[in-house]
Each structure stands twice: as C-alpha cells, then as structure tokens.
Design a protein around this motif. Structure first.
Motif, PDB file in Angstrom:
ATOM      1  N   LEU A   5       0.831  -1.207   0.000  1.00 46.73           N
ATOM      2  CA  LEU A   5       0.000   0.000   0.000  1.00 46.73           C
ATOM      3  C   LEU A   5       0.869   1.262   0.000  1.00 46.73           C
ATOM      4  CD1 LEU A   5      -2.692  -1.131   2.609  1.00 46.73           C
ATOM      5  CD2 LEU A   5      -2.799  -1.285   0.117  1.00 46.73           C
ATOM      6  N   TYR A  33       2.245   1.590  -3.489  1.00 43.31           N
ATOM      7  CA  TYR A  33       1.219   2.101  -4.392  1.00 43.31           C
ATOM      8  C   TYR A  33       1.047   3.607  -4.189  1.00 43.31           C
ATOM      9  CZ  TYR A  33      -3.582   3.423  -5.496  1.00 43.31           C
ATOM     10  OH  TYR A  33      -4.687   4.098  -5.928  1.00 43.31           O
ATOM     11  N   LYS A  34       0.993   4.026  -2.926  1.00 46.14           N
ATOM     12  CA  LYS A  34       0.814   5.456  -2.678  1.00 46.14           C
ATOM     13  C   LYS A  34       1.990   6.251  -3.230  1.00 46.14           C
ATOM     14  CE  LYS A  34      -1.895   7.202  -0.073  1.00 46.14           C
ATOM     15  NZ  LYS A  34      -2.722   7.402   1.126  1.00 46.14           N
ATOM     16  N   THR A  37       1.887   6.653  -7.014  1.00 45.07           N
ATOM     17  CA  THR A  37       0.848   7.500  -7.608  1.00 45.07           C
ATOM     18  C   THR A  37       0.859   8.930  -7.076  1.00 45.07           C
ATOM     19  OG1 THR A  37      -0.763   6.671  -5.988  1.00 45.07           O
ATOM     20  CG2 THR A  37      -0.744   5.614  -8.139  1.00 45.07           C
ATOM     21  N   GLU A  61      -1.455   8.852   5.478  1.00 46.91           N
ATOM     22  CA  GLU A  61      -1.849  10.162   4.955  1.00 46.91           C
ATOM     23  C   GLU A  61      -2.001  11.185   6.090  1.00 46.91           C
ATOM     24  OE1 GLU A  61      -2.862   9.910   1.407  1.00 46.91           O
ATOM     25  OE2 GLU A  61      -3.142  12.077   1.176  1.00 46.91           O
ATOM     26  N   ARG A  69      -8.722   6.869  10.978  1.00 46.51           N
ATOM     27  CA  ARG A  69      -8.111   6.645   9.675  1.00 46.51           C
ATOM     28  C   ARG A  69      -6.923   5.681   9.781  1.00 46.51           C
ATOM     29  NH1 ARG A  69      -6.566  11.484   8.684  1.00 46.51           N
ATOM     30  NH2 ARG A  69      -4.381  10.914   8.929  1.00 46.51           N
ATOM     31  N   GLN A  88      -8.076   2.208  10.209  1.00 47.13           N
ATOM     32  CA  GLN A  88      -8.546   1.638   8.937  1.00 47.13           C
ATOM     33  C   GLN A  88      -7.359   1.053   8.179  1.00 47.13           C
ATOM     34  OE1 GLN A  88     -11.518   1.303   7.491  1.00 47.13           O
ATOM     35  NE2 GLN A  88     -12.901   2.865   8.261  1.00 47.13           N
ATOM     36  N   LEU A 118      -6.190  -3.065   7.245  1.00 49.65           N
ATOM     37  CA  LEU A 118      -5.896  -3.627   5.920  1.00 49.65           C
ATOM     38  C   LEU A 118      -4.766  -4.662   5.973  1.00 49.65           C
ATOM     39  CD1 LEU A 118      -6.233  -0.415   3.697  1.00 49.65           C
ATOM     40  CD2 LEU A 118      -7.904  -2.241   3.984  1.00 49.65           C
ATOM     41  N   HIS A 144      -8.000  -3.705  -3.627  1.00 48.07           N
ATOM     42  CA  HIS A 144      -7.446  -3.429  -2.290  1.00 48.07           C
ATOM     43  C   HIS A 144      -6.707  -2.088  -2.269  1.00 48.07           C
ATOM     44  CE1 HIS A 144      -4.109  -5.252  -4.418  1.00 48.07           C
ATOM     45  NE2 HIS A 144      -3.281  -4.839  -3.480  1.00 48.07           N
ATOM     46  N   LEU A 145      -6.144  -1.704  -3.406  1.00 55.26           N
ATOM     47  CA  LEU A 145      -5.438  -0.418  -3.476  1.00 55.26           C
ATOM     48  C   LEU A 145      -6.441   0.741  -3.546  1.00 55.26           C
ATOM     49  CD1 LEU A 145      -2.640  -1.395  -6.016  1.00 55.26           C
ATOM     50  CD2 LEU A 145      -2.520  -1.407  -3.519  1.00 55.26           C
ATOM     51  N   LEU A 146      -7.473   0.568  -4.339  1.00 56.93           N
ATOM     52  CA  LEU A 146      -8.524   1.593  -4.404  1.00 56.93           C
ATOM     53  C   LEU A 146      -9.129   1.801  -3.017  1.00 56.93           C
ATOM     54  CD1 LEU A 146     -10.531   3.431  -5.974  1.00 56.93           C
ATOM     55  CD2 LEU A 146     -12.023   1.414  -6.129  1.00 56.93           C
ATOM     56  N   ARG A 147      -9.391   0.683  -2.368  1.00 52.13           N
ATOM     57  CA  ARG A 147     -10.026   0.736  -1.048  1.00 52.13           C
ATOM     58  C   ARG A 147      -9.131   1.489  -0.056  1.00 52.13           C
ATOM     59  NH1 ARG A 147     -11.777  -4.182   2.871  1.00 52.13           N
ATOM     60  NH2 ARG A 147     -13.311  -2.968   4.004  1.00 52.13           N
ATOM     61  N   TYR A 148      -7.873   1.128  -0.076  1.00 56.09           N
ATOM     62  CA  TYR A 148      -6.904   1.811   0.796  1.00 56.09           C
ATOM     63  C   TYR A 148      -6.901   3.310   0.507  1.00 56.09           C
ATOM     64  CZ  TYR A 148      -2.279   3.705   1.812  1.00 56.09           C
ATOM     65  OH  TYR A 148      -1.241   4.518   2.198  1.00 56.09           O
ATOM     66  N   LYS A 149      -6.888   3.650  -0.793  1.00 55.52           N
ATOM     67  CA  LYS A 149      -6.859   5.076  -1.131  1.00 55.52           C
ATOM     68  C   LYS A 149      -8.115   5.772  -0.626  1.00 55.52           C
ATOM     69  CE  LYS A 149      -4.334   6.946  -3.832  1.00 55.52           C
ATOM     70  NZ  LYS A 149      -3.531   7.203  -5.033  1.00 55.52           N
ATOM     71  N   LEU A 181      -9.979   4.909   1.861  1.00 58.55           N
ATOM     72  CA  LEU A 181     -10.011   4.934   3.332  1.00 58.55           C
ATOM     73  C   LEU A 181      -9.069   5.983   3.911  1.00 58.55           C
ATOM     74  CD1 LEU A 181     -10.237   1.127   4.176  1.00 58.55           C
ATOM     75  CD2 LEU A 181     -12.061   2.813   4.103  1.00 58.55           C
ATOM     76  N   THR A 182      -8.073   6.399   3.150  1.00 60.51           N
ATOM     77  CA  THR A 182      -7.142   7.393   3.691  1.00 60.51           C
ATOM     78  C   THR A 182      -7.312   8.774   3.069  1.00 60.51           C
ATOM     79  OG1 THR A 182      -5.446   6.629   2.133  1.00 60.51           O
ATOM     80  CG2 THR A 182      -5.347   5.731   4.350  1.00 60.51           C
ATOM     81  N   LYS A 222      -9.451  16.185  -1.131  1.00 60.46           N
ATOM     82  CA  LYS A 222      -8.457  15.735  -2.107  1.00 60.46           C
ATOM     83  C   LYS A 222      -9.115  14.986  -3.251  1.00 60.46           C
ATOM     84  CE  LYS A 222      -3.967  15.496   0.128  1.00 60.46           C
ATOM     85  NZ  LYS A 222      -2.865  14.650   0.578  1.00 60.46           N
ATOM     86  N   LYS A 269     -15.583   1.465   3.063  1.00 63.97           N
ATOM     87  CA  LYS A 269     -15.337   1.041   4.452  1.00 63.97           C
ATOM     88  C   LYS A 269     -15.784  -0.385   4.702  1.00 63.97           C
ATOM     89  CE  LYS A 269     -14.997   5.492   6.624  1.00 63.97           C
ATOM     90  NZ  LYS A 269     -15.750   6.643   7.069  1.00 63.97           N
ATOM     91  N   THR A 270     -16.855  -0.795   4.041  1.00 60.50           N
ATOM     92  CA  THR A 270     -17.384  -2.122   4.353  1.00 60.50           C
ATOM     93  C   THR A 270     -17.343  -3.124   3.194  1.00 60.50           C
ATOM     94  OG1 THR A 270     -19.577  -1.227   3.877  1.00 60.50           O
ATOM     95  CG2 THR A 270     -18.935  -1.337   6.196  1.00 60.50           C
ATOM     96  N   ILE A 277      -9.456   7.628  -9.452  1.00 58.33           N
ATOM     97  CA  ILE A 277      -9.020   7.700  -8.045  1.00 58.33           C
ATOM     98  C   ILE A 277      -7.821   6.770  -7.863  1.00 58.33           C
ATOM     99  CG2 ILE A 277      -9.639   7.182  -5.642  1.00 58.33           C
ATOM    100  CD1 ILE A 277     -12.550   7.929  -6.395  1.00 58.33           C
ATOM    101  N   LEU A 278      -7.977   5.551  -8.376  1.00 55.92           N
ATOM    102  CA  LEU A 278      -6.904   4.553  -8.260  1.00 55.92           C
ATOM    103  C   LEU A 278      -5.604   5.070  -8.861  1.00 55.92           C
ATOM    104  CD1 LEU A 278      -6.276   1.448  -7.608  1.00 55.92           C
ATOM    105  CD2 LEU A 278      -6.580   1.111 -10.057  1.00 55.92           C
ATOM    106  N   THR A 279      -5.700   5.720 -10.002  1.00 51.13           N
ATOM    107  CA  THR A 279      -4.491   6.170 -10.705  1.00 51.13           C
ATOM    108  C   THR A 279      -4.139   7.614 -10.362  1.00 51.13           C
ATOM    109  OG1 THR A 279      -5.771   6.892 -12.614  1.00 51.13           O
ATOM    110  CG2 THR A 279      -4.909   4.630 -12.672  1.00 51.13           C
TER     111      THR A 279
END
Lengths: 404, 404
Positions: A253, A256-257, A260, A317, A375, A378, A382, B252-257, B259-260, B265, B285-286, B314-316
């Motif tokens: 993660l 990935y952050k 990007t 973040e 946050r 969360q 993960l 999982h990466l989208l979700r992480y992004k 969530l944070t 932003k 979240k769920t 969002i992912l990219t």
C-alpha cells in the motif's frame, strides 16, 4: 492511595516488561499501576505486531490495572513529543510516580543531565547544529553535542535509547509542572535493539518480533522469553490470523501510494523534508520488499526510524497540519483500553474530577485526534485478511474497554 | 496505397474481431490496416485482462499491420472524448477509411443522425437536461432526448453501445475535418454486453472475460470463440502469470486510497462530482470486493461505467487539471506498440511527413500525457505479483515495438 505510571508499547509483552512492572510495584509501593500504551502504530514507525486489544489483555494479565491509549499523534513521534503526550496523560489520570527502565538506572543522572542541558542550552543547540552540518543525523548530533560539552559531571549516556526516552519523560514532567515523581529502574540484560535471542529468560522485543516474523519459526522458540499469558495470547492470535502484523503486510500500500502520489502532495505529509519524498518515490519504483525499500532509502543524514516514521505518515496520509496541535498541546482525552477490578474502582473514584474526558467508546466522543485515529486504524485493519479486517474495526469502534 | 483504420480494445481479441478485421480489408480494399488500441486501462474504467503487449501480438497475428496506443487520457473517457483522441491518431497516421462495427450497419443512418442532431442541437440539449432532471443518467437521457425528437427519419438507435461509439467517431471526423471516409459493418450475433457464451463461434469480449475470470473454469471453455493465435497467447499468459488482470487485482489499493483520502483531495480527481466521492468513501469502508463496492455505490443517477471510470481515476490519481488538455486537444504523438512487415514499410515511407512525433520508446519523448501514462502503468503493474511487476515495467519502458 499510591498511583504509579508506566509508558509502554508491549510489542509484545515479555519477561523484561514483567520485571519492570514488578519492580515498579516494589519501588513505588503502588496500589494502582497505570500504563500509557501506544495503539496500532509504534514509536519507531511500525505497525504493532499484535493489535492493541491483544496487547491490552497481555498488560492486564501481567498486572497492569489501567491501560490508556497513547494517541497516534504522540505515539509515532520522536522522544520529545512522545514523552509530552504520555506524561500529560499520566498527569491527567492522577499518577503520583513514573517508573521507567533505563540503561542508567540512576534518577540523579537524569536530573543532573537536565540541569546541565538547561544551563548550557545555547551552546548545546549550537553544537547540535554543528554536528549535523558535519553530516550526522539528529540523534547522533545530540549525543555528540552533549558528550563534547560535559565535564566530569555525573550525567547520562545519551546515546542509549532508553536513557533518551527517560530524559524526555523527566523533562516533560518539569515542563508541564506535573505532580509526578520520576524514578528509574536499571534495564536488565538485552539491549533495546538486540536482534538475537541470546539469554534464556530476557530478550528484547525486537529479537522476539524477528523470531515471530521469520518464516517457519515455531511459536515455541520465544516461549522462554515471555510470561505465560503472553504466550497464550500469541498462540491464540496466530491460530486466528495465521501471521503477525508488520510493515511486510502494508508495504504494497505504501508502495502504491508512492507510485501515484506527486512530490507536491507528499510535501504536505508530516516529516516531509525537501528531497526526502523524492527519494522515497524513486526507491519505491524498484524495491520489492519493505526491507529493500528501507535499505535503498537510508542515508547517513536520516536515521532508519526517522525514515520509517515518515513512511508511516505517508501510508496513513497524516499531514503536517494535522500533527501541529500535538506538538503544542497536552493530550485532550483519556482513551481507556482496559482495566482490572482495582483499576475500575480507582476510575470510579476519580472519574468526576478528571481534567479531561475519559473515553470508553470513541464513537461517543469527537476530537480531531480521533479522526486521525480512525483513519490510521482503517489502515492497520488492511493488514488483516478478509473478515478479520471488519472484526478488528468492530473492536475498535464498538467494544467497551477490556475488563479483567 | 489504401490505409484503413480500426479503433479497438481487443480485450481479448476474439472471432468477432477477426470477422470485423477481415470485413474491413474486404470492404476497404486496404493495403495497410492501422489499429488504435487502448493500453492498460479501458473505456469502461477497467484494467485490461491481458497486458497491452500481449494484445498487440494478438492484433498483429490476426492481420493488423500497425498498432498505435490510445493514451489513457482518451482511452478511459466517455465516447465523445474517446472518439476525439482515436480519430485524431488515425488522421495523423494517414488513414483514408475508418471501418467500425455497429448495431446499425448503415453509414447513412450515422450521417442522417448527425445531420439531424446538428439541426436540432438546442432542443436536443434542452431535452437531455429535462430527462436528466427526471432522474435519468446521461446516456439514458441522451437516448430518450433523441427518441423524443426524431420523426420518421432514417436514424440510429442511440441506445446501442456500438452505435453511440460510431456516432461519435463520425462526429469527430466532421469536427476535425479529417480526410477519413467512415464505413460501418453490421456486428454479428453477440451483443456488446452479453454475459454468457451462447454461440459456438462468436461471443462478446465480456462473456469471454467472465469465463476466463471465473474460478476453476478451464481455458478450453473459450477456445471456440477466439482465433488460434489468441488462444496460444492466453495460454502462455496464464502459464506465466497464473491469472488474468481485472479490478479484483487492484481493488485493495482503491479501497486503501478511499479509506485514507480526504473528500477535499478526492474532489480534485477527474470525474469527481459533489457527493459522489463521499459515497465511494463510505462504501469502501465495508465492501470486501470490487463487485460489492460497485453494487453498493450504484444509483440510478450514475451508470456503472461512469462510477467505474471515476474509481479508476481515483486509483491512478488522475486529476481534473491533468485531463483538461485531452478534452480540447488532438492526440499529440503516435505511440507505436507493434507493426507487421507491411506496417513497417508504410511507416518508413511516411515517417518524415507525420504531423506529430512517432514514439517507439517512451523514455525518449516527453509529454504530460506520458507522465500520466507512466503513473497508470505503475498501477497496472501492481496487479502482477513479484518479479512480473518489474518485467511488465521493463517492457513498458525499454521494449521496442513488437515486430511480427
């Protein structure tokens, strides 16, 4: 009634911690022992090996009466701010005596050192700057500055990690005028950073973690170094989750952050410093593991811990703006993670006269620090797989404190 | 010499594509067939099932002479902008004729429809607004507005996905004054979105993808629907990577992004619209899987594709600022992914008279669109495991175009 305080991470709770806890009771004759404990993320910028609830149970089973969470905004900071947050919590909950482990073992050395530093503040700061300009990182420069100034006074060896922390605890007590008497216990055997299990009874938490995280290593290999309740807790934890938490669970993660994020956005993250964020971005492109990443990023200028904390704040973040209040303010609430019967009685007695709110359920109290806390938890979640993610968050939001 | 163009995704290349390609050659009598193909991410806001290099090989092996990459900034857009980018590339490379598949099959219907829409522009736009205010999403409102206006003219059914794309291709040709003659071929059998494999020879790409991604389904189950070179390519791909790409690899990466990230932003991300970003944050979240996430986020107001594209940006981390030039400008370079011998000769012939640079190695050319391209490909790479991540990126940065 005598209330003693300790400041801990219990990552995980081991025989050295038990020794410290028993000595604390002995030395202070305390009726109640309060522990301020880091939550999901630790001072060195790492995720906790096992979650805060499990570590709270370990603490209670080994004799702590009250466990209060040190918020993320203090827990993941350099010693000075870490200490400020922890001392303000102990002070709020009415602790009379702080007992910390150190490489020195003599509280006079701490008092002398503070007096010495206070009376040489200007020179001291100048020398720190000088040693940093020579290419040393901050802790190293601090230690060199101090060594270069001291005469034959009975002062601390400030190159030792627990001495540094203790020094900041005592300083925070002075700065906050907290009615807390500091005492210290000589740490036994294993050094703070010792990586190998060399003794039959006492091993460093780092050594225990390395053993637990190394592939194929059976849980039994650490059995001699931890009290039985810890062992049982770890055993149950491993049965439930198969593995333990660590950067290895979250590096993908972070990576990935970094891949990007723009350097401009990263610059708003706490601990960002010109150039360092670019370095992290570059290294993330090729480093397949967190270990590789850290080794690639590491330079003489920054300590491993400093980089790891920055990486953590990127992962969660956490911005400079968000951290600013923590640098100035005392901890604004007491979040209760767990208590013994004795702890419960004490809290019932004092709960109406506490200077800050006592929070049992974070859904029923609002504060910017708790927004951060939600946050980062969360993110910690993960690191679990499947339904365990939600289970952890349920505990975080809906569990009452653990009562033993 | 006659040059024909096609606009494709080949995700993956199947018998319907082969039919379209053969018909294109027949109808246009082309000497050279140029395909503009999406790269790592597709128009519906999805990662490509197999990487662009594999899809380029499929294209070349099945008769395409030149494969040009449609940049991310056009490839992941609604039909109008997707078409603008693709047509400008075909125009730059000297294509005489565009041949696209449609549910209509009659180019006159396309011409009539454009003439009709142009002459009713004001009413048309008013009715779109009206139908959107009734709670319809944009594509639905467009189709309803169009239906409500048309009399008995010989016009398109604009509720059909390939008709919509074709309509925008022809419109873009007009708008750009491109010297390209459009023709269309009636699509056979399988509908664009058909999910099941019902025919022995032709199946939709969606149906083939679903089959390939369903657990335990053997590769043989799609053998009847794809040309042999595709099958061999997929077989080799599966042997190498074990699985295929898709949102399940990146959720999982989208979700992480989500969530944070703060809503503030996220508001700077392309396709963000008041409220939608909050909805995505809440549902992340769920929702344990991408499918669950999409179902939870979906409302009548937004199409599945619209949400999926927003999720992708969002992912990219693709911002509104970054996308703005693509909305206005023609594609500024031709990135060559592959060519046949015939394609190579043609490129040798025209390379000195091209209106935009021909880019074979993206390390040797600089443009903001390529900065985006690099970042999104880093994200696509994270869908691979271990060393395959680096291998993919090596191909992306260091491979010369594929020559067949």
């Amino acid at each position: 009634m005598k209330i003693a305080g300790v400041i801990v991470e219990y990552n995980p709770f081991h025989n050295g911690h038990l020794y410290h806890l028993n000595e604390t009771r002995k030395v202070t004759s305390a009726d109640v022992v309060v522990a301020v404990m880091s939550g999901s993320f630790l001072q060195r910028g790492e995720p906790a090996l096992v979650d805060k609830w499990s570590r709270t149970r370990m603490a209670l089973q080994n004799g702590v009466d009250i466990v209060i969470e040190l918020p993320y905004v203090y827990a993941t900071q350099k010693a000075e701010i870490f200490a400020k947050g922890a001392i303000s919590l102990l002070s709020s909950i009415g602790v009379d005596e702080l007992c910390f482990g150190s490489e020195s073992g003599s509280i006079h050395e701490f008092q002398n050192t503070i007096a010495f530093v206070d009376s040489h503040e200007k020179e001291y700061n100048e020398r720190i700057k000088y040693f940093m300009s020579e290419g040393n990182n901050y802790p190293k420069a601090t230690s060199l500055a101090f060594q270069s100034l001291q005469g034959h006074e009975d002062v601390l060896d400030l190159s030792q990690p627990n001495n540094i922390l203790g020094f900041q605890y005592v300083r925070a007590i002075h700065a906050q005028n907290a009615p807390i008497r500091p005492t210290t216990i000589l740490r036994t055997k294993a050094g703070y950073h010792d990586q190998e299990l060399t003794d039959t009874k006492i091993a460093s938490a780092t050594g225990i973690r390395n053993e637990l995280l190394s592939k194929g290593s059976p849980l039994e290999s650490i059995q001699a170094y931890v009290p039985e309740p810890t062992y049982n807790e770890l055993q149950q934890y491993k049965e439930t989750y198969s593995t333990f938490h660590g950067w290895h669970k979250l590096y993908h993660l972070l990576r990935y952050k970094l891949l990007t994020a723009s350097p401009v956005k990263l610059a708003s993250i706490y601990e960002a410093e010109e150039g360092l964020e670019n370095r992290l971005i570059t290294m993330a492109k090729t480093a397949p593991t967190f270990q590789d990443f850290m080794v690639a990023v590491k330079t003489k200028r920054y300590t491993w811990t400093r980089i790891q904390r920055f990486a953590l704040h990127i992962l969660t973040e956490t911005t400079k703006d968000e951290m600013r209040p923590a640098l100035e303010d005392r901890a604004p609430y007491l979040r209760l993670l767990g208590m013994s019967g004795v702890g419960r009685s004490y809290l019932n007695e004092i709960k109406n006269s506490l200077p800050v709110p006592l929070v049992s359920n974070i859904n029923q109290f609002h504060h910017p620090f708790l927004t951060t806390e939600r946050r980062v938890n969360q993110v910690y979640a993960l690191g679990f797989t499947g339904k365990h993610q939600e289970e952890f968050l349920m505990k975080e939001y809906k569990t009452s404190p653990i009562i033993l």
